[in-house]
Motif scaffolding. Structure first.
Motif, PDB file in Angstrom:
ATOM      1  N   ALA A 122      -6.743  -2.526 -14.749  1.00  0.00           N
ATOM      2  CA  ALA A 122      -5.887  -1.535 -15.897  1.00  0.00           C
ATOM      3  C   ALA A 122      -5.345  -0.797 -15.935  1.00  0.00           C
ATOM      4  CB  ALA A 122      -7.013  -2.690 -17.123  1.00  0.00           C
ATOM      5  N   GLU A 123      -6.911   0.460 -15.898  1.00  0.00           N
ATOM      6  CA  GLU A 123      -6.451   1.881 -15.796  1.00  0.00           C
ATOM      7  C   GLU A 123      -5.084   2.076 -14.741  1.00  0.00           C
ATOM      8  OE1 GLU A 123      -9.167   4.889 -15.829  1.00  0.00           O
ATOM      9  OE2 GLU A 123      -7.957   5.502 -17.000  1.00  0.00           O
ATOM     10  N   VAL A 124      -5.646   1.707 -13.615  1.00  0.00           N
ATOM     11  CA  VAL A 124      -5.117   2.546 -12.615  1.00  0.00           C
ATOM     12  C   VAL A 124      -3.064   1.557 -12.348  1.00  0.00           C
ATOM     13  CG1 VAL A 124      -4.488   2.795  -9.958  1.00  0.00           C
ATOM     14  CG2 VAL A 124      -6.895   3.241 -10.848  1.00  0.00           C
ATOM     15  N   GLU A 125      -3.161   0.384 -13.430  1.00  0.00           N
ATOM     16  CA  GLU A 125      -2.178  -0.135 -12.757  1.00  0.00           C
ATOM     17  C   GLU A 125      -1.625   0.451 -14.177  1.00  0.00           C
ATOM     18  OE1 GLU A 125      -4.100  -4.277 -13.691  1.00  0.00           O
ATOM     19  OE2 GLU A 125      -4.757  -4.394 -11.581  1.00  0.00           O
ATOM     20  N   SER A 126      -2.091   1.045 -14.815  1.00  0.00           N
ATOM     21  CA  SER A 126      -1.436   0.805 -16.499  1.00  0.00           C
ATOM     22  C   SER A 126      -0.523   2.129 -15.377  1.00  0.00           C
ATOM     23  CB  SER A 126      -1.670   1.422 -17.413  1.00  0.00           C
ATOM     24  OG  SER A 126      -2.505   2.175 -17.616  1.00  0.00           O
ATOM     25  N   PHE A 127      -0.819   3.215 -14.822  1.00  0.00           N
ATOM     26  CA  PHE A 127      -0.336   4.401 -14.553  1.00  0.00           C
ATOM     27  C   PHE A 127       0.498   4.025 -13.187  1.00  0.00           C
ATOM     28  CE2 PHE A 127      -3.975   6.480 -15.994  1.00  0.00           C
ATOM     29  CZ  PHE A 127      -3.349   7.479 -16.852  1.00  0.00           C
ATOM     30  N   ILE A 128       0.393   3.541 -12.479  1.00  0.00           N
ATOM     31  CA  ILE A 128       1.245   3.012 -11.663  1.00  0.00           C
ATOM     32  C   ILE A 128       2.598   2.243 -12.134  1.00  0.00           C
ATOM     33  CG2 ILE A 128       1.898   1.170  -9.723  1.00  0.00           C
ATOM     34  CD1 ILE A 128      -1.279   1.864  -8.665  1.00  0.00           C
ATOM     35  N   ASN A 129       2.374   1.998 -13.332  1.00  0.00           N
ATOM     36  CA  ASN A 129       3.472   0.317 -13.893  1.00  0.00           C
ATOM     37  C   ASN A 129       4.266   1.801 -14.786  1.00  0.00           C
ATOM     38  OD1 ASN A 129       2.622  -1.753 -13.087  1.00  0.00           O
ATOM     39  ND2 ASN A 129       1.486  -2.406 -15.015  1.00  0.00           N
ATOM     40  N   GLU A 130       3.924   2.500 -14.309  1.00  0.00           N
ATOM     41  CA  GLU A 130       4.976   3.793 -15.446  1.00  0.00           C
ATOM     42  C   GLU A 130       5.554   4.886 -14.168  1.00  0.00           C
ATOM     43  OE1 GLU A 130       2.198   6.683 -17.527  1.00  0.00           O
ATOM     44  OE2 GLU A 130       1.767   4.721 -19.132  1.00  0.00           O
ATOM     45  N   ILE A 131       5.727   4.407 -13.391  1.00  0.00           N
ATOM     46  CA  ILE A 131       6.587   5.037 -12.043  1.00  0.00           C
ATOM     47  C   ILE A 131       7.488   4.385 -12.639  1.00  0.00           C
ATOM     48  CG2 ILE A 131       6.648   5.413  -9.352  1.00  0.00           C
ATOM     49  CD1 ILE A 131       3.670   5.583  -8.825  1.00  0.00           C
ATOM     50  N   PRO A 132       9.000   5.481 -12.130  1.00  0.00           N
ATOM     51  CA  PRO A 132       9.704   4.350 -12.299  1.00  0.00           C
ATOM     52  C   PRO A 132      10.031   3.624 -11.159  1.00  0.00           C
ATOM     53  CG  PRO A 132      10.054   6.631 -12.750  1.00  0.00           C
ATOM     54  CD  PRO A 132       8.836   6.501 -12.141  1.00  0.00           C
ATOM     55  N   GLY A 133      11.020   2.039 -10.774  1.00  0.00           N
ATOM     56  CA  GLY A 133      11.539   1.074 -10.063  1.00  0.00           C
ATOM     57  C   GLY A 133       9.626   0.389  -9.728  1.00  0.00           C
ATOM     58  N   VAL A 134       9.124   0.524 -10.574  1.00  0.00           N
ATOM     59  CA  VAL A 134       8.146  -0.428 -10.069  1.00  0.00           C
ATOM     60  C   VAL A 134       8.338  -1.490 -11.835  1.00  0.00           C
ATOM     61  CG1 VAL A 134       5.378  -0.819 -10.865  1.00  0.00           C
ATOM     62  CG2 VAL A 134       6.388   1.378  -9.505  1.00  0.00           C
ATOM     63  N   ALA A 135       8.331  -3.509 -11.128  1.00  0.00           N
ATOM     64  CA  ALA A 135       7.615  -4.218 -12.039  1.00  0.00           C
ATOM     65  C   ALA A 135       6.554  -3.696 -12.265  1.00  0.00           C
ATOM     66  CB  ALA A 135       8.598  -5.272 -11.234  1.00  0.00           C
ATOM     67  N   GLU A 136       5.246  -4.377 -11.758  1.00  0.00           N
ATOM     68  CA  GLU A 136       4.501  -4.912 -11.824  1.00  0.00           C
ATOM     69  C   GLU A 136       3.107  -4.422 -10.662  1.00  0.00           C
ATOM     70  OE1 GLU A 136       3.649  -9.137 -12.851  1.00  0.00           O
ATOM     71  OE2 GLU A 136       4.822  -9.325 -11.347  1.00  0.00           O
ATOM     72  N   SER A 137       2.233  -4.411 -10.374  1.00  0.00           N
ATOM     73  CA  SER A 137       1.115  -3.716 -10.305  1.00  0.00           C
ATOM     74  C   SER A 137       0.092  -5.154 -10.290  1.00  0.00           C
ATOM     75  CB  SER A 137       0.837  -2.291  -9.755  1.00  0.00           C
ATOM     76  OG  SER A 137       0.780  -1.778 -11.410  1.00  0.00           O
ATOM     77  N   ALA A 138      -1.229  -5.172  -8.990  1.00  0.00           N
ATOM     78  CA  ALA A 138      -1.886  -5.515  -9.299  1.00  0.00           C
ATOM     79  C   ALA A 138      -3.170  -4.439  -8.482  1.00  0.00           C
ATOM     80  CB  ALA A 138      -2.031  -6.673  -9.077  1.00  0.00           C
ATOM     81  N   VAL A 139      -4.437  -4.137  -8.764  1.00  0.00           N
ATOM     82  CA  VAL A 139      -5.166  -3.144  -8.804  1.00  0.00           C
ATOM     83  C   VAL A 139      -6.519  -3.447  -7.985  1.00  0.00           C
ATOM     84  CG1 VAL A 139      -6.908  -0.986  -8.593  1.00  0.00           C
ATOM     85  CG2 VAL A 139      -4.370  -0.484  -8.485  1.00  0.00           C
ATOM     86  N   VAL A 140      -7.034  -3.840  -6.854  1.00  0.00           N
ATOM     87  CA  VAL A 140      -8.402  -4.555  -6.042  1.00  0.00           C
ATOM     88  C   VAL A 140      -8.937  -3.594  -5.531  1.00  0.00           C
ATOM     89  CG1 VAL A 140      -7.465  -6.812  -6.608  1.00  0.00           C
ATOM     90  CG2 VAL A 140      -7.030  -5.620  -4.478  1.00  0.00           C
ATOM     91  N   GLY A 141     -10.375  -4.037  -5.730  1.00  0.00           N
ATOM     92  CA  GLY A 141     -11.256  -3.031  -5.008  1.00  0.00           C
ATOM     93  C   GLY A 141     -11.968  -3.838  -3.797  1.00  0.00           C
ATOM     94  N   VAL A 142     -11.662  -3.651  -2.441  1.00  0.00           N
ATOM     95  CA  VAL A 142     -11.863  -3.878  -0.789  1.00  0.00           C
ATOM     96  C   VAL A 142     -13.193  -3.482  -0.528  1.00  0.00           C
ATOM     97  CG1 VAL A 142      -9.513  -5.503  -0.808  1.00  0.00           C
ATOM     98  CG2 VAL A 142     -10.562  -2.480   0.312  1.00  0.00           C
ATOM     99  N   PRO A 143     -14.155  -4.161   0.548  1.00  0.00           N
ATOM    100  CA  PRO A 143     -15.096  -3.855   1.106  1.00  0.00           C
ATOM    101  C   PRO A 143     -14.501  -2.327   2.108  1.00  0.00           C
ATOM    102  CG  PRO A 143     -14.887  -5.677   1.579  1.00  0.00           C
ATOM    103  CD  PRO A 143     -13.506  -5.623   1.098  1.00  0.00           C
ATOM    104  N   HIS A 144     -15.809  -1.319   1.849  1.00  0.00           N
ATOM    105  CA  HIS A 144     -15.038   0.275   2.241  1.00  0.00           C
ATOM    106  C   HIS A 144     -16.333   0.929   2.703  1.00  0.00           C
ATOM    107  CE1 HIS A 144     -14.060   4.111   2.819  1.00  0.00           C
ATOM    108  NE2 HIS A 144     -12.948   4.013   3.073  1.00  0.00           N
ATOM    109  N   PRO A 145     -16.239   1.449   3.780  1.00  0.00           N
ATOM    110  CA  PRO A 145     -17.901   1.523   4.628  1.00  0.00           C
ATOM    111  C   PRO A 145     -19.035   2.613   4.438  1.00  0.00           C
ATOM    112  CG  PRO A 145     -16.218   2.168   6.353  1.00  0.00           C
ATOM    113  CD  PRO A 145     -15.598   1.219   5.350  1.00  0.00           C
ATOM    114  N   ASP A 146     -17.436   3.244   3.407  1.00  0.00           N
ATOM    115  CA  ASP A 146     -18.184   4.554   3.282  1.00  0.00           C
ATOM    116  C   ASP A 146     -19.055   4.611   1.879  1.00  0.00           C
ATOM    117  OD1 ASP A 146     -19.385   7.695   2.917  1.00  0.00           O
ATOM    118  OD2 ASP A 146     -17.033   7.972   2.655  1.00  0.00           O
ATOM    119  N   PHE A 147     -17.339   4.687   0.948  1.00  0.00           N
ATOM    120  CA  PHE A 147     -18.129   4.185  -0.695  1.00  0.00           C
ATOM    121  C   PHE A 147     -17.785   2.771  -1.097  1.00  0.00           C
ATOM    122  CE2 PHE A 147     -14.040   7.411  -0.377  1.00  0.00           C
ATOM    123  CZ  PHE A 147     -14.821   7.896  -0.545  1.00  0.00           C
TER     124      PHE A 147
END
Ligand code: MLC
Ligand code: AMP
Length: 515
Positions: free
Chosen positions: A424-449
């Motif tokens: 929710a926090e990252v989405e709110s930063f993305i949504n402030e970028i001009p030209g962005v209507a909305e966004s969804a942030v998710v986590g996906v498997p990563h071999p290192d992180f």
């Protein structure tokens, strides 16, 4: 019960001239700190803080000291100095940028802020605007105004008396909806946890800990540092995790603690061998799920079975796999059994206990559990059940012989390399970028992180968006570990009949991105 520092201090060896900490990353070769150095250094800082004569607030809460500095032994002394002075420690990840720090400082209203010398300009502005009375600097090389001022102070200090319920630290965490919440941890929460772990993990007189974790979270600050201090054990101190540096120290050490990413990176280095680990006693993992693959590879390569444990900012450590053979065996894929004195239950949506092997919400109570969120009584109420159990937001089940397995989270949280990222926090930063209507942030498997942050961004009507530019803008505004590793521009988000974004579909769609 008195001050937490006094209790840790009681664990220091009788001979205070023995080496307590070897600072291995010091620029001109290792620096050696004796137990006396730790005691005196923290006393001088405590005296400096007390000399500021800051009155508690109208609510009686002792002054808060917010700290955003690079890792150093002096930063640890600062933490201990705050405890000794009876003030409240508020550690901040040094990756946080201005907007993030501004929130914490305006929410916690610290009287004192300590920052890295390079950040003094913007941090002091933010701090003074939020009502702080003093801003000091502390650099990695023992530089900055904090130590300059503390140098004139006496090196003896009687820790200010504190009761078990008195506030010792505020750790900002979670934010499933809205902003981060400050978990209030008391002297008693932290001491009881440290004492239980000293026994459960069978800390030995000759133990030597490799300390390679940051000291602004529960894992590095409390579990690792308290463990070594309370046991009078030497720490081999690395300011930054580097697999080579850790492997070089293994032959001199007995205990290592890491988040799973550290284990993955150590395994990727050919220098990790049985011989290198010959003197080791215990490898501990936590803060994020340890993949069974990592657990097994570690066994095969080193001959050691990693001990996985489970904790949270709100509760410190909750459960652990056994250390002593009498307590049982260590089992991969589980976080062990509730620690002595801590109760953990698995409940259904209606607040009824789930049978063994059945999945439900993990709830906890015990002397380690925090008292609530800083100035958020409503949030605190929501996160506790009517009968006083804290809702962890983790989902799991008990195995028939009492081992707890975490299978997921009901909270919308990504854990990347052991750091929590709130979509929710990252989405709110993305949504402030001009030209962005909305966004969804998710986590996906990563071999290192373990999990990586990605974002799907929807342009406003007629807007042209560029994924690389979005990433660059985010990097300029928020901590790097929160910035999506990849951004997808898409015409729309998948939604269910209720209009809710179906994040599970996005996770599924991008599951193999980093495979
Ligand atoms: C750094 N980066 C990350 C990251 N850490 N990205 C995603 N997830 C992370 N965790 C990014 C930086 O933004 C930067 O991006 C690039 O990686 C290199 O930065 P770095 O600082 O050089 O990274 P590195 O030193 O490799 O750090 C990785 C790490 C670190 C795994 C060593 O993240 C770490 O120390 N994690 C431990 C966290 C921890 O202590 N958690 C305990 C929480 S307590 P770019 O794009 O700018 O190059 C808790 C309770 C409990 O949960 O149970 O213990
Ligand atoms: P934090 O808020 O940073 O303290 O993160 C706490 C969260 O980390 C917990 O609620 C869990 O979701 C997660 N966590 C900690 N240890 C483990 C573990 N061993 N396995 C899985 N998740 C863990």
């Amino acid at each position: 019960m008195s001050n937490l520092y006094a209790a840790l201090r009681a664990g220091f060896p009788a001979d205070l001239d023995r080496c307590a900490i070897e600072a291995l990353d010091a620029p001109n070769g290792p620096l050696y700190y004796s137990w006396r150095d730790i005691d005196r250094g923290s006393a001088m800082i405590a005296n400096l803080l007390q000399s500021l004569e800051i009155a508690p607030g109208a609510d009686g809460v002792p002054p808060r000291v917010a700290v955003q500095v690079d890792k150093s032994v002096e930063a640890l002394m600062l933490y201990l100095g705050v405890l000794r002075a009876g003030m409240v420690y508020l550690p901040l990840n040094n990756a946080y940028q201005a907007a993030e720090v501004e929130y914490f400082v305006s929410n916690a209203e610290p009287s004192v802020v300590v920052c890295a010398p390079r950040n003094f300009g913007w941090v002091s502005r933010t701090a003074f605007n939020a009502g702080a009375q003093h801003v000091f600097t502390l650099g990695e090389e023992r530089d900055g105004t904090l130590l300059q001022r503390a140098a004139a102070q006496p090196h003896e200090q009687a820790p200010v008396a504190r009761g078990a319920g008195d506030l010792a630290a505020i750790l900002y965490t979670s934010g499933t909806t809205g902003r981060s919440k400050g978990a209030m941890l008391s002297h008693g929460n932290l001491l009881s946890n440290a004492q239980v772990l000293q026994d459960y993990w069978d800390w030995q007189p000759g133990d030597v800990l490799i300390h390679a974790l940051p000291i602004f979270h529960v894992h590095g600050l409390f579990v690792a540092s308290h463990g070594a201090l309370l046991n009078g054990s030497r720490m081999l101190w690395l300011n930054k995790f580097d697999p080579r540096a850790v492997i070089a120290q293994l032959p001199r050490a007995t205990v290592f603690m890491g988040v799973p990413t550290l284990y993955v990176r150590l395994l990727a280095d050919a220098g990790l061998t049985r011989e290198a680990c010959a003197r080791m006693r215990l490898f501990i993992s936590g803060s994020a799920p340890l993949l069974i693959d990592t657990f097994t590879q570690w066994q095969e390569r080193t001959g050691f079975t990693i001990l996985e444990r489970y904790g949270m900012s709100e509760t410190a450590m909750l459960s652990s796999n056994p250390c002593k053979p009498a307590d049982g065996t260590r089992r991969g894929g589980t976080v062990g059994k509730p620690l002595p004195g801590t109760d953990i239950r698995v409940m259904d949506d209606d607040g009824q206990p789930r049978p063994v092997n059945e999945i439900g919400h993990i709830q906890v109570r015990g002397p380690n559990v925090f008292s609530g969120y800083w100035r958020m009584p409503e949030k605190t109420k929501e996160e506790f059940t009517a009968d006083g159990w804290f809702k962890t937001g983790d989902v799991g089940k008990y195995e028939p012989d009492g081992y707890l397995v975490i299978v997921g989270r009901s909270k919308d949280l990504i854990i990347s390399g052991g750091y929590n990222v709130y979509p929710a926090e990252v989405e709110s930063f993305i949504n402030e970028i001009p030209g962005v209507a909305e966004s969804a942030v998710v986590g996906v498997p990563h071999p290192d992180f373990g999990e990586a942050v990605i974002a799907v961004v929807i342009p406003a009507a007629g807007a042209q968006l560029n994924a690389t530019e979005i990433i660059a803008r985010l990097k300029a505004g928020i901590a790097g570990f929160k910035v999506p590793k990849q951004v997808f521009i898409s015409p729309e988000l998948p939604r269910n009949a209720m209009g809710k974004v179906q994040k599970n579909l996005l996770r599924e769609q991008h599951r193999a991105l980093f495979a």
